[in-house]
Design a protein around this motif. Sequence first.
Motif, PDB file in Angstrom:
ATOM      1  N   GLU A  46      -7.895  11.049  -2.896  1.00 53.44           N
ATOM      2  CA  GLU A  46      -9.125  11.356  -2.793  1.00 53.44           C
ATOM      3  C   GLU A  46      -9.597  12.457  -3.037  1.00 53.44           C
ATOM      4  OE1 GLU A  46     -12.412  10.449   1.010  1.00 53.44           O
ATOM      5  OE2 GLU A  46     -10.405  10.248   1.332  1.00 53.44           O
ATOM      6  N   GLY A  56      -5.616  13.175   5.656  1.00 56.28           N
ATOM      7  CA  GLY A  56      -5.172  12.101   4.826  1.00 56.28           C
ATOM      8  C   GLY A  56      -3.666  11.533   4.936  1.00 56.28           C
ATOM      9  N   ILE A  99     -11.511   9.175   3.877  1.00 54.58           N
ATOM     10  CA  ILE A  99     -11.611   9.994   4.905  1.00 54.58           C
ATOM     11  C   ILE A  99     -13.152  10.513   4.582  1.00 54.58           C
ATOM     12  CG2 ILE A  99     -11.175  12.332   5.634  1.00 54.58           C
ATOM     13  CD1 ILE A  99      -8.865  10.412   6.396  1.00 54.58           C
ATOM     14  N   GLN A 132      -1.671   7.964   5.399  1.00 56.28           N
ATOM     15  CA  GLN A 132      -0.705   7.539   4.332  1.00 56.28           C
ATOM     16  C   GLN A 132       0.522   7.376   5.002  1.00 56.28           C
ATOM     17  OE1 GLN A 132       1.077  10.245   1.525  1.00 56.28           O
ATOM     18  NE2 GLN A 132       1.085   8.636  -0.103  1.00 56.28           N
ATOM     19  N   THR A 156      -6.742   8.349  -0.121  1.00 53.47           N
ATOM     20  CA  THR A 156      -6.930   9.051   0.965  1.00 53.47           C
ATOM     21  C   THR A 156      -6.464  10.548   0.252  1.00 53.47           C
ATOM     22  OG1 THR A 156      -6.483   9.684   3.320  1.00 53.47           O
ATOM     23  CG2 THR A 156      -4.706   9.044   1.923  1.00 53.47           C
ATOM     24  N   GLY A 174      -8.178   3.210   3.455  1.00 52.27           N
ATOM     25  CA  GLY A 174      -8.165   4.572   3.153  1.00 52.27           C
ATOM     26  C   GLY A 174      -9.563   4.986   3.250  1.00 52.27           C
TER      27      GLY A 174
END
Length: 176
Positions: free
Chosen positions: A61, A28, A88, A32, A18, A86
């Motif tokens: 990410e 993100g 996004i 997390q 993420t 995860g």
Amino acid sequence: MKPKGNIPNRPVKVGHITFLTGPAELLGGPGQRGHILAQEEINAAGGLLGKRKIETIFADEAAGTDSNVKELRRMKLAEKIELFTGIISSGNTPALGPVAEELKVLTLFNDGCTDFLFDKAVPNPKYTFRITNIQSADGVTCAVAAAQTWPTAKKIAHIHPDYSYGRNAFDHFMVA
């Protein structure tokens, strides 16, 4: 109910990608932190099935789509993850979905809501799931709300992110 069968002693390894840096960390980071809280709670209660602790490998990410694909492969092949979570960006799920299917790794995307993921990239998923809405719903419901709120409007201005999500939501709005 007591778990049955041979439950491995090894931890359950999870890969989670993420946004951990940059402006998208706003999206993100909470995911997390929620992942870590759930992992801590489950592990404190004895782990999955009362036996298997969860270990998570995180990656950013923000590294970009190509790096995310390489990292998913590394997580599965080198780290031996059993679950991937995860993502996004709606630009990343269509690239990662086919890889998750190829590697046969259970994958739960928490966002990346592009219709393209299941319309084109992974039309018959066996290992890949997404737990958010589909992008077309965003554009269509916005169009319905605009039509109901301003039934005589002739023009509507759009302000969307300038990447696939924003462009696709705009297209769905216009179609609706």
